[in-house]
Design a protein around this motif. Structure first.
Motif, PDB file in Angstrom:
ATOM      1  N   ARG A  77       0.927  -1.137  -0.011  1.00 32.35           N
ATOM      2  CA  ARG A  77      -0.062  -0.095  -0.093  1.00 32.35           C
ATOM      3  C   ARG A  77       0.905   1.251   0.045  1.00 32.35           C
ATOM      4  O   ARG A  77       0.372   2.530  -0.114  1.00 32.35           O
ATOM      5  CB  ARG A  77      -0.790   0.054   1.250  1.00 32.35           C
ATOM      6  CG  ARG A  77      -2.172  -1.155   1.206  1.00 32.35           C
ATOM      7  CD  ARG A  77      -2.949  -0.879   2.490  1.00 32.35           C
ATOM      8  NE  ARG A  77      -4.186  -1.739   2.252  1.00 32.35           N
ATOM      9  CZ  ARG A  77      -4.146  -3.000   2.719  1.00 32.35           C
ATOM     10  NH1 ARG A  77      -2.968  -3.508   3.450  1.00 32.35           N
ATOM     11  NH2 ARG A  77      -5.049  -3.760   2.558  1.00 32.35           N
ATOM     12  N   SER A  82       0.487   3.821   3.951  1.00 34.63           N
ATOM     13  CA  SER A  82      -0.340   3.093   4.704  1.00 34.63           C
ATOM     14  C   SER A  82      -0.807   3.618   6.116  1.00 34.63           C
ATOM     15  O   SER A  82      -1.617   3.486   6.841  1.00 34.63           O
ATOM     16  CB  SER A  82       0.375   1.604   4.931  1.00 34.63           C
ATOM     17  OG  SER A  82       1.664   1.828   5.637  1.00 34.63           O
ATOM     18  N   THR A 194      -0.431   6.621  -5.126  1.00 35.49           N
ATOM     19  CA  THR A 194       0.490   5.396  -5.134  1.00 35.49           C
ATOM     20  C   THR A 194       1.836   5.871  -4.607  1.00 35.49           C
ATOM     21  O   THR A 194       2.431   6.599  -5.478  1.00 35.49           O
ATOM     22  CB  THR A 194       0.378   4.803  -6.465  1.00 35.49           C
ATOM     23  OG1 THR A 194      -0.715   4.276  -6.720  1.00 35.49           O
ATOM     24  CG2 THR A 194       1.480   3.506  -6.346  1.00 35.49           C
TER      25      THR A 194
END
Length: 400
Positions: A77, A82, A194
């Motif tokens: 992630r 995360s 991302t």
């Protein structure tokens, strides 16, 4: 959509950081600014208001858990992403819990809620700072720190100013609901983000805490860590903490306090932070620290008529705007120096460590300033704040 698409250009990177920095300041701005004025209007003594500053001091201790954030994170992630996916909704929940509390009758629980909110906000700050260090090149860091400070002031406008206006018109619970909703806004952007692959966090946690201690063994950094930064922050924050209570004691309404200190004041501060970031890139940190530091001293002294109880609207408002402008400019330069001195492999830890020493002193100075003002008065306390700020200017020659 990948981060390479969304943050490939500098403007896109700055936009991502601005969104995250703004959201994390909403809750802490409410506790540090709006709530102080609300409680003072409802008769809470200055000494008890100092306890709120002590509770918020936990945000300055983020360096204690920054190595954990640097070490642990999801590779799938995104390491720091995360953390953001958990911390952002947690801040929303913490704010929602305030809706069932009475700000005076439940003051003890309110202090706990402030501590939790500050800890969550500080943890997000570690993650976002680390992303900034990884994404940005050195010549972009001055602008980025301007955006960081500006984002903080945008959050302060909403959390510290608009919230006062809402409280004055619709009451406690609706105000908190609006704050929680605004805090949740950037979560969709985090979902689409991302994180790029960075240096792997393969070292053990013990090694990272050892590296943290190693930072304080670097002699060239000690003047910055122990003298320049603490004196600058102590002088700034001691004066800043007094502004709201001084205005309330001078007879200003909460709506007027919100308009001048947060909406107009922080609006000016946003411009000051962005301009300061550009000036740092052109003239360097040392020159800007001296110039903005002297402006800060002058701004603190300009608040002395208010400290004596003289608070006509135009001169008082002008003094507060000058103070906010100088505050934002100084904060931008201080952040730029700390970012420049951070080691990329320990980005979150180093930046947080250098901010921690100054921040602990700042929040401590805020608590002491409120207690001192209760006994020695506002004028003496403001004068002491100006002396501290000037000491920081004198020590700038030691900045590495």
């Amino acid at each position: 959509m990948s981060v390479r698409d969304t943050v490939a250009s500098p403007p896109a990177r700055y936009g991502l950081l601005a969104s995250l920095y703004t959201a994390q300041f909403l809750g802490t701005a409410f506790f540090a600014t709006a709530l102080t004025s609300i409680l003072r209007e409802r008769g809470v003594p200055l000494a008890e208001l100092g306890l709120l500053q002590v509770a918020l001091m936990v945000s300055a201790l983020r360096v204690l858990w920054a190595p954990v954030i640097d070490r642990f994170g999801s590779r799938r992630r995104g390491h720091y992403r995360s953390w953001l996916l958990v911390l952002q909704p947690a801040m929303v929940v913490a704010l929602l819990c305030l809706t069932v509390l009475d700000p005076v009758a439940d003051l003890d629980l309110l202090l706990v809620a402030g501590l939790v909110t500050a800890a969550l906000s500080a943890s997000q700050d570690v993650a976002v700072d680390a992303i900034a260090v990884r994404l940005l090149r050195p010549h972009q860091q001055g602008v980025a720190n301007g955006i960081q400070v500006a984002g903080g002031y945008v959050g302060s406008i909403a959390g510290g100013g608009v919230s006062l206006l809402l409280y004055d018109s619709v009451g406690w619970a609706p105000t908190i609901l609006v704050l929680a909703a605004l805090t949740a806004v950037p979560w969709w952007q985090t979902l689409r983000f991302t994180e790029p692959a960075g240096q792997r966090a393969d070292s053990t946690l013990a090694t990272r805490y050892g590296a943290l201690l190693g930072l304080f063994r670097q002699r060239r950094l000690l003047p910055w860590l122990l003298v320049v930064q603490p004196c600058c922050w102590a002088g700034i924050f001691a004066a800043y903490t007094l502004v709201g209570p001084m205005l309330v004691d001078a007879g200003w309404s909460l709506s007027s306090v919100g308009w001048v200190t947060s909406i107009a004041g922080d609006g000016v501060a946003v411009a000051g932070a962005v301009v300061a970031g550009a000036l740092v890139a052109r003239h360097g940190t040392r020159t800007c620290l001296v110039v903005f530091g002297l402006c800060q001293v002058a701004a603190v002294l300009a608040l002395l008529p208010l400290a004596f109880g003289t608070a006509p609207t135009v001169p008082t408002g002008a003094a507060i705007l000058l103070f906010k402008l100088a505050y934002a400019a100084s904060a931008t330069v201080i952040g730029t120096v700390s970012m420049r001195l951070s080691r990329p492999a320990l980005a979150g830890t180093d930046y947080s460590a250098m901010a921690t020493v100054g921040s602990v002193v700042a929040f401590g100075a805020g608590a002491v300033a409120l207690a001192l003002a209760d006994s020695a008065g506002y004028p003496a306390t403001l004068t002491a704040a100006a002396v501290l700020a000037f000491t920081g200017v004198l020590a700038v020659r030691w900045v590495p």
